[in-house]
Design a protein around this motif. Structure first.
Motif, PDB file in Angstrom:
ATOM      1  N   ILE A 176       0.349  -3.074   5.926  1.00 28.89           N
ATOM      2  CA  ILE A 176      -0.998  -2.880   6.442  1.00 28.89           C
ATOM      3  C   ILE A 176      -1.238  -3.948   7.501  1.00 28.89           C
ATOM      4  CG2 ILE A 176      -3.453  -2.759   5.917  1.00 28.89           C
ATOM      5  CD1 ILE A 176      -2.756  -2.025   3.063  1.00 28.89           C
ATOM      6  N   GLY A 177      -1.386  -3.512   8.743  1.00 32.53           N
ATOM      7  CA  GLY A 177      -1.562  -4.437   9.841  1.00 32.53           C
ATOM      8  C   GLY A 177      -3.024  -4.674  10.148  1.00 32.53           C
ATOM      9  N   GLY A 178      -3.374  -5.930  10.385  1.00 39.43           N
ATOM     10  CA  GLY A 178      -4.746  -6.277  10.719  1.00 39.43           C
ATOM     11  C   GLY A 178      -4.887  -6.643  12.179  1.00 39.43           C
ATOM     12  N   THR A 179      -5.817  -7.532  12.478  1.00 39.27           N
ATOM     13  CA  THR A 179      -6.034  -7.985  13.844  1.00 39.27           C
ATOM     14  C   THR A 179      -4.739  -8.556  14.412  1.00 39.27           C
ATOM     15  OG1 THR A 179      -8.340  -8.505  13.351  1.00 39.27           O
ATOM     16  CG2 THR A 179      -7.382  -9.544  15.304  1.00 39.27           C
ATOM     17  N   GLY A 180      -4.324  -8.049  15.566  1.00 39.82           N
ATOM     18  CA  GLY A 180      -3.103  -8.523  16.197  1.00 39.82           C
ATOM     19  C   GLY A 180      -1.865  -7.749  15.819  1.00 39.82           C
ATOM     20  N   LEU A 181      -1.978  -6.847  14.850  1.00 41.31           N
ATOM     21  CA  LEU A 181      -0.807  -6.070  14.428  1.00 41.31           C
ATOM     22  C   LEU A 181      -1.226  -4.619  14.215  1.00 41.31           C
ATOM     23  CD1 LEU A 181       2.238  -6.478  13.761  1.00 41.31           C
ATOM     24  CD2 LEU A 181       1.585  -6.593  11.368  1.00 41.31           C
ATOM     25  N   THR A 182      -1.701  -3.986  15.285  1.00 35.23           N
ATOM     26  CA  THR A 182      -2.051  -2.567  15.204  1.00 35.23           C
ATOM     27  C   THR A 182      -0.820  -1.692  15.370  1.00 35.23           C
ATOM     28  OG1 THR A 182      -2.594  -2.590  17.575  1.00 35.23           O
ATOM     29  CG2 THR A 182      -4.410  -2.902  16.015  1.00 35.23           C
ATOM     30  N   THR A 183       0.235  -2.259  15.959  1.00 41.27           N
ATOM     31  CA  THR A 183       1.523  -1.579  16.049  1.00 41.27           C
ATOM     32  C   THR A 183       2.604  -2.580  15.687  1.00 41.27           C
ATOM     33  OG1 THR A 183       1.767  -2.129  18.402  1.00 41.27           O
ATOM     34  CG2 THR A 183       0.740  -0.009  17.873  1.00 41.27           C
ATOM     35  N   LEU A 184       3.790  -2.100  15.424  1.00 41.48           N
ATOM     36  CA  LEU A 184       4.892  -2.971  14.998  1.00 41.48           C
ATOM     37  C   LEU A 184       6.118  -2.674  15.843  1.00 41.48           C
ATOM     38  CD1 LEU A 184       5.634  -5.160  12.932  1.00 41.48           C
ATOM     39  CD2 LEU A 184       6.387  -3.350  11.409  1.00 41.48           C
ATOM     40  N   SER A 185       6.419  -3.583  16.757  1.00 38.26           N
ATOM     41  CA  SER A 185       7.627  -3.431  17.567  1.00 38.26           C
ATOM     42  C   SER A 185       8.840  -3.607  16.655  1.00 38.26           C
ATOM     43  CB  SER A 185       7.649  -4.469  18.691  1.00 38.26           C
ATOM     44  OG  SER A 185       7.602  -5.776  18.165  1.00 38.26           O
ATOM     45  N   GLY A 186       9.895  -2.911  16.949  1.00 36.78           N
ATOM     46  CA  GLY A 186      11.077  -2.960  16.096  1.00 36.78           C
ATOM     47  C   GLY A 186      11.076  -1.869  15.053  1.00 36.78           C
ATOM     48  N   LEU A 187       9.940  -1.188  14.891  1.00 34.67           N
ATOM     49  CA  LEU A 187       9.857  -0.088  13.939  1.00 34.67           C
ATOM     50  C   LEU A 187      10.411   1.177  14.583  1.00 34.67           C
ATOM     51  CD1 LEU A 187       8.837   1.110  11.234  1.00 34.67           C
ATOM     52  CD2 LEU A 187       6.628   1.495  12.357  1.00 34.67           C
ATOM     53  N   GLU A 188      11.448   1.709  13.984  1.00 35.04           N
ATOM     54  CA  GLU A 188      12.020   2.973  14.440  1.00 35.04           C
ATOM     55  C   GLU A 188      11.204   4.102  13.819  1.00 35.04           C
ATOM     56  OE1 GLU A 188      16.020   5.671  13.691  1.00 35.04           O
ATOM     57  OE2 GLU A 188      16.131   3.491  13.372  1.00 35.04           O
ATOM     58  N   ILE A 189      10.321   4.688  14.600  1.00 35.51           N
ATOM     59  CA  ILE A 189       9.367   5.672  14.087  1.00 35.51           C
ATOM     60  C   ILE A 189      10.060   7.014  13.866  1.00 35.51           C
ATOM     61  CG2 ILE A 189       7.238   6.938  14.561  1.00 35.51           C
ATOM     62  CD1 ILE A 189       6.309   4.536  16.191  1.00 35.51           C
ATOM     63  N   THR A 190       9.870   7.557  12.670  1.00 31.74           N
ATOM     64  CA  THR A 190      10.436   8.865  12.349  1.00 31.74           C
ATOM     65  C   THR A 190       9.359   9.925  12.184  1.00 31.74           C
ATOM     66  OG1 THR A 190      10.436   8.315   9.986  1.00 31.74           O
ATOM     67  CG2 THR A 190      12.445   7.835  11.235  1.00 31.74           C
ATOM     68  N   GLY A 191       8.106   9.495  12.078  1.00 31.30           N
ATOM     69  CA  GLY A 191       7.031  10.465  11.936  1.00 31.30           C
ATOM     70  C   GLY A 191       5.670   9.798  11.862  1.00 31.30           C
ATOM     71  N   GLU A 192       4.646  10.571  12.089  1.00 33.21           N
ATOM     72  CA  GLU A 192       3.271  10.087  11.989  1.00 33.21           C
ATOM     73  C   GLU A 192       2.427  11.197  11.373  1.00 33.21           C
ATOM     74  OE1 GLU A 192      -0.226   8.818  15.098  1.00 33.21           O
ATOM     75  OE2 GLU A 192       1.757   7.902  15.352  1.00 33.21           O
ATOM     76  N   ARG A 193       1.662  10.835  10.334  1.00 30.40           N
ATOM     77  CA  ARG A 193       0.905  11.858   9.616  1.00 30.40           C
ATOM     78  C   ARG A 193      -0.543  11.427   9.429  1.00 30.40           C
ATOM     79  NH1 ARG A 193       1.941  12.704   4.391  1.00 30.40           N
ATOM     80  NH2 ARG A 193       3.077  10.764   4.049  1.00 30.40           N
ATOM     81  N   ALA A 194      -1.465  12.297   9.812  1.00 34.72           N
ATOM     82  CA  ALA A 194      -2.873  12.106   9.471  1.00 34.72           C
ATOM     83  C   ALA A 194      -3.079  12.709   8.084  1.00 34.72           C
ATOM     84  CB  ALA A 194      -3.765  12.782  10.499  1.00 34.72           C
ATOM     85  N   VAL A 195      -3.610  11.939   7.155  1.00 38.05           N
ATOM     86  CA  VAL A 195      -3.741  12.403   5.773  1.00 38.05           C
ATOM     87  C   VAL A 195      -5.178  12.251   5.299  1.00 38.05           C
ATOM     88  CG1 VAL A 195      -1.347  11.807   5.255  1.00 38.05           C
ATOM     89  CG2 VAL A 195      -3.154  10.142   4.815  1.00 38.05           C
ATOM     90  N   GLU A 196      -5.487  12.945   4.233  1.00 42.45           N
ATOM     91  CA  GLU A 196      -6.773  12.826   3.548  1.00 42.45           C
ATOM     92  C   GLU A 196      -6.491  12.472   2.092  1.00 42.45           C
ATOM     93  OE1 GLU A 196      -9.997  13.115   4.552  1.00 42.45           O
ATOM     94  OE2 GLU A 196      -9.328  13.289   6.634  1.00 42.45           O
ATOM     95  N   THR A 197      -7.413  11.769   1.475  1.00 44.00           N
ATOM     96  CA  THR A 197      -7.287  11.427   0.060  1.00 44.00           C
ATOM     97  C   THR A 197      -8.569  11.814  -0.662  1.00 44.00           C
ATOM     98  OG1 THR A 197      -8.299   9.215   0.058  1.00 44.00           O
ATOM     99  CG2 THR A 197      -6.018   9.368   0.847  1.00 44.00           C
ATOM    100  N   ALA A 198      -8.532  11.718  -1.967  1.00 40.69           N
ATOM    101  CA  ALA A 198      -9.741  11.974  -2.750  1.00 40.69           C
ATOM    102  C   ALA A 198     -10.828  10.952  -2.449  1.00 40.69           C
ATOM    103  CB  ALA A 198      -9.395  11.945  -4.239  1.00 40.69           C
ATOM    104  N   TRP A 199     -10.440   9.859  -1.798  1.00 41.76           N
ATOM    105  CA  TRP A 199     -11.392   8.778  -1.485  1.00 41.76           C
ATOM    106  C   TRP A 199     -11.756   8.764  -0.009  1.00 41.76           C
ATOM    107  CZ3 TRP A 199     -13.144   6.795  -5.881  1.00 41.76           C
ATOM    108  CH2 TRP A 199     -12.340   6.945  -7.020  1.00 41.76           C
ATOM    109  N   GLY A 200     -11.365   9.813   0.708  1.00 43.02           N
ATOM    110  CA  GLY A 200     -11.734   9.903   2.108  1.00 43.02           C
ATOM    111  C   GLY A 200     -10.551   9.722   3.036  1.00 43.02           C
TER     112      GLY A 200
END
Length: 262
Positions: free
Chosen positions: A13-37
């Protein structure tokens, strides 16, 4: 974890200064919903080295959600549902302890909660029974040691102790509030440490904080806190944070999952 056991993805979980992570080999991105929103941002899935990770930007990307409005329950539940059982919460914090100045990295071992009004438990509503979890040690000892060992291995200055004082925000604290917090035993001050840590505990997840000090706390320097100062500390210290994450991934991914509490 046995050699034949399936490795779980590690959550970051990235906070201020870490909205993205260089070095991360991205394989997918998913928008999800939970029972808590809805979580703060889509889940970014990928690999850091050989370890599968799920990255979530705590404040959204771009950085838009203030600390008191983060949907912490949705964030933790989304990571859990994605198979994550160990979470690293990266936090930008203010330094109270004399050794914890700007750009210093801390792996705290305790927390004091000064927040109010934030939904802070999964155990509410129409329950079959009241549930209390043990929260004596809010940060997982094994995960902490892996991060600390990574810092030492790469020569990154890092404090292996610290009490994180979690405040409400979004304003910064007064000098008198920092005096009180120091008297209470706090070494660091931040706005997102709770209820993130306790929600992870309720789900039976291992949780560890990786704190980057981005400014002296109010009254601890001879000038007011500026965003320029904060950004300078982030630029100086974030490479150490990212290096620790990369070096610790294999160890964090090999930790045996804890039993679920909910």
């Amino acid at each position: 974890m046995s050699a034949t056991a399936e490795r779980c993805p590690v959550g970051i979980i990235g906070g201020t200064g870490l909205t993205t992570l260089s070095g991360l080999e991205i394989t997918g991105e998913r928008a999800v919903e939970t029972a808590w929103g809805t979580p703060s941002a889509p889940l970014v899935e990928g690999k850091l080295g050989e370890q599968e990770v799920v990255f979530l930007s705590r404040h959204g990307n771009p950085h838009r959600i203030p600390p008191h409005e983060v949907n912490y329950r949705a964030n933790l539940r989304a990571l859990y549902d994605a198979g994550v059982r160990t979470v690293v919460g990266v936090n930008a914090v203010g330094g109270i302890h004399s050794e914890m100045g700007p750009a210093h990295i801390v792996v705290p071992d305790q927390i004091i909660d000064y927040t109010w009004g934030r939904p802070s438990t999964f155990f509410e509503g129409e329950l079959d029974e009241v549930t209390h979890i043990d929260f004596t040690w809010p940060y997982d000892a094994e995960a902490r040691q892996i991060l600390i060992d990574a810092a030492r291995a790469q020569g990154t200055p890092c404090s292996d102790f610290g009490v994180y004082g979690a405040t409400q925000g979004p304003r910064l604290e007064t000098a008198a509030e920092i005096v009180r917090m120091e008297r209470d035993g706090c070494d660091l001050v931040g706005m997102t440490g709770m209820p993130e840590a306790v929600l992870a505990a309720e789900l039976g997840m291992r949780y560890v904080c990786l704190g980057l000090v981005v400014n002296w706390a109010a009254g601890k320097s001879d000038h007011i806190i500026s965003m320029e100062e904060i950004h300078e500390a982030i630029d100086k210290g974030m490479s150490g944070v990212k290096g620790m994450l990369e070096m610790s991934m294999a160890g964090l991914g090999s930790l045996t999952p804890k039993p679920q509490s909910s």
